[in-house]
Design a protein around this motif. Structure first.
Motif, mmCIF file in Angstrom:
data_model
loop_
_atom_site.group_PDB
_atom_site.id
_atom_site.type_symbol
_atom_site.label_atom_id
_atom_site.label_comp_id
_atom_site.label_asym_id
_atom_site.label_seq_id
_atom_site.Cartn_x
_atom_site.Cartn_y
_atom_site.Cartn_z
ATOM 1 N N VAL A 90 128.767 75.335 -24.818
ATOM 2 C CA VAL A 90 128.355 74.679 -23.573
ATOM 3 C C VAL A 90 128.692 75.668 -22.459
ATOM 4 O O VAL A 90 129.799 75.679 -21.913
ATOM 5 C CB VAL A 90 129.068 73.328 -23.376
ATOM 6 C CG1 VAL A 90 128.505 72.620 -22.148
ATOM 7 C CG2 VAL A 90 128.877 72.459 -24.608
ATOM 8 N N THR B 257 130.249 69.053 -21.944
ATOM 9 C CA THR B 257 130.843 69.461 -23.224
ATOM 10 C C THR B 257 131.174 68.227 -24.069
ATOM 11 O O THR B 257 130.935 68.204 -25.286
ATOM 12 C CB THR B 257 132.102 70.330 -22.976
ATOM 13 O OG1 THR B 257 131.766 71.365 -22.047
ATOM 14 C CG2 THR B 257 132.612 70.957 -24.255
ATOM 15 N N GLY C 199 133.847 75.438 -25.435
ATOM 16 C CA GLY C 199 133.754 75.007 -24.033
ATOM 17 C C GLY C 199 133.958 76.220 -23.133
ATOM 18 O O GLY C 199 134.840 77.036 -23.383
ATOM 19 N N THR D 71 137.241 66.905 -23.959
ATOM 20 C CA THR D 71 135.932 67.171 -24.577
ATOM 21 C C THR D 71 135.973 67.203 -26.099
ATOM 22 O O THR D 71 134.951 67.024 -26.740
ATOM 23 C CB THR D 71 135.371 68.536 -24.121
ATOM 24 O OG1 THR D 71 136.206 69.575 -24.646
ATOM 25 C CG2 THR D 71 135.300 68.629 -22.615
ATOM 26 N N CYS E 16 136.513 69.983 -27.627
ATOM 27 C CA CYS E 16 135.976 71.296 -28.037
ATOM 28 C C CYS E 16 137.005 71.993 -28.929
ATOM 29 O O CYS E 16 138.196 71.682 -28.899
ATOM 30 C CB CYS E 16 135.623 72.151 -26.823
ATOM 31 S SG CYS E 16 137.031 72.693 -25.859
#
Ligand code: KIV
Length: 284
Positions: free
Chosen positions: A48, A74, A88, A113, A115
């Motif tokens: 992202v 994200t 991310g 997120t 991530c």
């Protein structure tokens, strides 16, 4: 037909791909719906990127995008692609100043997120921050070569590492990041010779973005290869034409409304007959 991913693609998979010489595809992704398509197409790793500033928000540079907005995007991509290795991107201003604040912002990105890894555009001066994050358990992808967040210092989006001196800076920075505990490297817009030298000097997986075939994986902006951007970089020629596909849908919608072909009665909701009769009586 490709099968969706069946298990999580992790940093270990990236590492073993490197040792097996298998190249890993990575694509940028900025929303839930596209992430579901990525999942179905078994794209193993997604970024992202702060390139969302360009392709989603329409800015000329990546500088204006905020941390909170990138966090929202994200998290949405995580929901759509639960098994991909999700990277991310830390936006401009979120980690370049006070290292304590940089760490806090990275922790926020990871916590909010889901991530797997965070990407930071780095110079050797970021080595202490990368070490601090690595010691705290964060997988850092160190982005070297063309660093779009430094466009004003670089004087434009020119490829980097054109002279031996510039190449040596990149190679040394890659070494510093490896020593600081980065988990992966990303090289953007450098000559093939430079990426080959970096790959030879590090045991980290190296993702290239316009960095030639020596890299262990390759990332491009989705909109470039999908034919959705007017000017693609030379390393990301379009391999599809989603502009035409979108235009077809949009034009047909406009025509159907214009010609009365949409909406037809079957596209609406039906009132129970008794209620419809009462309503009709009330209108007389
Ligand atoms: O933001 C981004 O999409 C990136 C890639 C182009 C490497 O940093």
């Amino acid at each position: 037909m490709t099968q969706p991913l069946k298990s999580r693609f992790t940093l270990n998979d990236l590492r073993s791909a490197r040792s097996l010489g298998r190249k890993i595809p990575m694509l940028t992704c900025y929303d839930y719906t596209t992430a579901r398509l990525m999942h179905a197409a078994a794209v193993p790793s997604l970024l992202v990127g702060d390139s969302a500033a360009n392709v989603i928000l329409g800015h000329d540079t990546t500088l204006p995008i905020s941390l909170d907005f990138l966090i929202e995007l994200t998290a949405a991509v995580r929901r759509g692609a639960p098994l991909a290795l999700l990277v991310g991107d830390m936006p401009f201003g979120s980690y370049q100043g006070d290292p304590g604040l940089g760490c806090e912002n990275v922790f926020k990105m990871v916590k909010q997120t889901g991530c797997d890894c965070v990407k930071l555009e780095v110079t050797p001066d970021h080595a202490p921050l990368v070490k601090r994050l690595a010691d705290a358990g964060v997988a850092v992808m160190a982005h070297l070569g063309l660093r779009p967040q430094s466009v004003n210092v670089l004087g434009g989006y020119r490829f980097q590492g054109r002279s031996v001196g510039e190449a040596q800076h990149i190679i040394q920075a890659a070494q510093r990041m490896t020593d600081a505990g980065a988990s992966a490297l990303l090289l953007e817009a450098v000559p093939n010779e430079v990426s080959a030298a970096v790959v030879a000097r590090t045991n980290l997986p190296v993702i290239g973005c316009g960095a030639g075939p020596a890299c262990d994986g390759h990332v491009v902006v989705l909109h470039d290869i999908a034919g959705l951007t007017p000017h693609q970089p030379r390393f990301a020629p379009p391999i599809g034409d989603l502009t035409s596909a979108w235009q077809k849908v949009l034009q047909k919608y406009v025509q159907d409304i214009d010609s009365g072909q949409y909406p037809l009665p079957q596209h609406g909701y039906e009132m129970p007959l008794d209620q419809a009769k009462i309503l009709a009586g009330l209108q007389q």
